[in-house]
Design a protein around this motif. Sequence first.
Motif, PDB file in Angstrom:
ATOM      1  N   LEU A  83      19.826  -3.774  -2.507  1.00 42.81           N
ATOM      2  CA  LEU A  83      20.380  -2.428  -2.590  1.00 42.81           C
ATOM      3  C   LEU A  83      20.340  -1.724  -1.229  1.00 42.81           C
ATOM      4  O   LEU A  83      19.360  -1.810  -0.496  1.00 42.81           O
ATOM      5  CB  LEU A  83      19.600  -1.593  -3.611  1.00 42.81           C
ATOM      6  N   GLY A  84      21.422  -1.020  -0.925  1.00 43.45           N
ATOM      7  CA  GLY A  84      21.466  -0.141   0.234  1.00 43.45           C
ATOM      8  C   GLY A  84      21.535   1.292  -0.235  1.00 43.45           C
ATOM      9  O   GLY A  84      21.723   1.574  -1.421  1.00 43.45           O
ATOM     10  N   LYS A  85      21.407   2.227   0.697  1.00 44.82           N
ATOM     11  CA  LYS A  85      21.489   3.644   0.322  1.00 44.82           C
ATOM     12  C   LYS A  85      22.151   4.438   1.440  1.00 44.82           C
ATOM     13  O   LYS A  85      22.105   4.066   2.618  1.00 44.82           O
ATOM     14  CB  LYS A  85      20.111   4.215  -0.002  1.00 44.82           C
ATOM     15  N   HIS A  86      22.769   5.533   1.035  1.00 43.95           N
ATOM     16  CA  HIS A  86      23.427   6.442   1.974  1.00 43.95           C
ATOM     17  C   HIS A  86      23.192   7.862   1.490  1.00 43.95           C
ATOM     18  O   HIS A  86      23.196   8.116   0.279  1.00 43.95           O
ATOM     19  CB  HIS A  86      24.921   6.146   2.056  1.00 43.95           C
ATOM     20  N   THR A  87      22.971   8.762   2.424  1.00 42.99           N
ATOM     21  CA  THR A  87      22.647  10.148   2.068  1.00 42.99           C
ATOM     22  C   THR A  87      23.578  11.111   2.781  1.00 42.99           C
ATOM     23  O   THR A  87      23.868  10.949   3.971  1.00 42.99           O
ATOM     24  CB  THR A  87      21.190  10.481   2.450  1.00 42.99           C
ATOM     25  N   GLY A  88      24.056  12.103   2.043  1.00 44.45           N
ATOM     26  CA  GLY A  88      24.814  13.207   2.614  1.00 44.45           C
ATOM     27  C   GLY A  88      24.224  14.515   2.126  1.00 44.45           C
ATOM     28  O   GLY A  88      23.329  14.532   1.282  1.00 44.45           O
ATOM     29  N   LYS A 107      24.653  -4.099  -1.786  1.00 43.47           N
ATOM     30  CA  LYS A 107      25.261  -4.308  -0.472  1.00 43.47           C
ATOM     31  C   LYS A 107      26.463  -5.244  -0.529  1.00 43.47           C
ATOM     32  O   LYS A 107      27.353  -5.170   0.322  1.00 43.47           O
ATOM     33  CB  LYS A 107      24.220  -4.873   0.496  1.00 43.47           C
ATOM     34  N   ARG A 108      26.502  -6.108  -1.541  1.00 38.77           N
ATOM     35  CA  ARG A 108      27.618  -7.045  -1.644  1.00 38.77           C
ATOM     36  C   ARG A 108      28.936  -6.340  -1.924  1.00 38.77           C
ATOM     37  O   ARG A 108      30.009  -6.913  -1.690  1.00 38.77           O
ATOM     38  CB  ARG A 108      27.319  -8.079  -2.730  1.00 38.77           C
ATOM     39  N   LEU A 109      28.865  -5.096  -2.429  1.00 39.66           N
ATOM     40  CA  LEU A 109      30.095  -4.351  -2.687  1.00 39.66           C
ATOM     41  C   LEU A 109      30.830  -4.005  -1.397  1.00 39.66           C
ATOM     42  O   LEU A 109      32.027  -3.703  -1.423  1.00 39.66           O
ATOM     43  CB  LEU A 109      29.782  -3.060  -3.456  1.00 39.66           C
ATOM     44  N   GLN A 110      30.123  -4.031  -0.269  1.00 35.90           N
ATOM     45  CA  GLN A 110      30.735  -3.685   1.016  1.00 35.90           C
ATOM     46  C   GLN A 110      31.153  -4.905   1.822  1.00 35.90           C
ATOM     47  O   GLN A 110      31.758  -4.766   2.884  1.00 35.90           O
ATOM     48  CB  GLN A 110      29.753  -2.857   1.851  1.00 35.90           C
ATOM     49  N   GLU A 111      30.805  -6.085   1.349  1.00 34.75           N
ATOM     50  CA  GLU A 111      30.995  -7.296   2.148  1.00 34.75           C
ATOM     51  C   GLU A 111      32.189  -8.110   1.661  1.00 34.75           C
ATOM     52  O   GLU A 111      32.526  -8.093   0.483  1.00 34.75           O
ATOM     53  CB  GLU A 111      29.728  -8.164   2.081  1.00 34.75           C
ATOM     54  N   ILE A 112      32.799  -8.821   2.589  1.00 31.44           N
ATOM     55  CA  ILE A 112      33.822  -9.812   2.259  1.00 31.44           C
ATOM     56  C   ILE A 112      33.231 -11.187   2.536  1.00 31.44           C
ATOM     57  O   ILE A 112      32.874 -11.497   3.678  1.00 31.44           O
ATOM     58  CB  ILE A 112      35.113  -9.603   3.066  1.00 31.44           C
ATOM     59  N   ILE A 121      36.507  -4.300  -4.452  1.00 24.57           N
ATOM     60  CA  ILE A 121      37.236  -3.059  -4.207  1.00 24.57           C
ATOM     61  C   ILE A 121      36.476  -1.958  -4.931  1.00 24.57           C
ATOM     62  O   ILE A 121      36.285  -2.019  -6.153  1.00 24.57           O
ATOM     63  CB  ILE A 121      38.682  -3.108  -4.745  1.00 24.57           C
ATOM     64  N   VAL A 122      36.011  -0.952  -4.205  1.00 21.14           N
ATOM     65  CA  VAL A 122      35.281   0.174  -4.795  1.00 21.14           C
ATOM     66  C   VAL A 122      35.972   1.455  -4.377  1.00 21.14           C
ATOM     67  O   VAL A 122      36.178   1.703  -3.174  1.00 21.14           O
ATOM     68  CB  VAL A 122      33.806   0.198  -4.335  1.00 21.14           C
ATOM     69  N   ASP A 123      36.342   2.271  -5.352  1.00 26.64           N
ATOM     70  CA  ASP A 123      37.058   3.501  -5.023  1.00 26.64           C
ATOM     71  C   ASP A 123      37.065   4.422  -6.235  1.00 26.64           C
ATOM     72  O   ASP A 123      36.630   4.047  -7.334  1.00 26.64           O
ATOM     73  CB  ASP A 123      38.495   3.176  -4.612  1.00 26.64           C
TER      74      ASP A 123
END
Length: 205
Positions: A83-88, A107-112, A121-123
């Motif tokens: 798992l990764g994380k991002h904060t805003g 993290k695999r959701l961001q990788e090819i 594809i995440v959107d």
Amino acid sequence: MPDPSDCGRLLRIEGFADLWADACLQNDEGDLAFLSFYGRDASAMQFISALELGKHDGGITDFHLVSAAGHRQHVYAGAVDRLGKHTGRLPRQNVFGPLSHLWIYDKRLQEIDKVNRIAWIVDQAQDRHAFEQRTWDMVKTLCPVALLDTWRTPLMDWCQAQGAISELGQGRYPRIGDVRAVRVSISDHFLRFVSQLVREHVLQA
């Protein structure tokens, strides 16, 4: 603090003060794949730390999301090292005061994965046509042979039918919120199908 559950479809993260989720995706095993949530910094860091600790020192391996109607959805953390994380941070001029917006994701959701020809594809889900176009573009990116846009309909139909395109949240663990994640996997079986349709002149240049 005003109650965020009064605003739309936010779900409370049970066991943690003032944490509210607006999107969640789980894989077919129920493990967390994506979570979008809001909260005070201290509560958010407590939640993230508990996930990272897991079974040790008072950590957690799962949690519940609770709707305003009381419906509870069980979410397993799974292997947290993936798992990764991002904060805003939300603008200070909002009805709830100072809040952070956080994302936890596989993290695999961001990788090819170019070797195995797998990508995600995440959107946002609102624009269906744009999402479908992004999915087709990814099929073309992963495919080692050139695909013409005029071939899109039969090839996408095959991918849907054969599971080469599959979406999270369609089975036992339903999607929460407006975020979609679609897995695209281009196998040798797909390449043989393309070759067959070209030989049969179903696909023409």
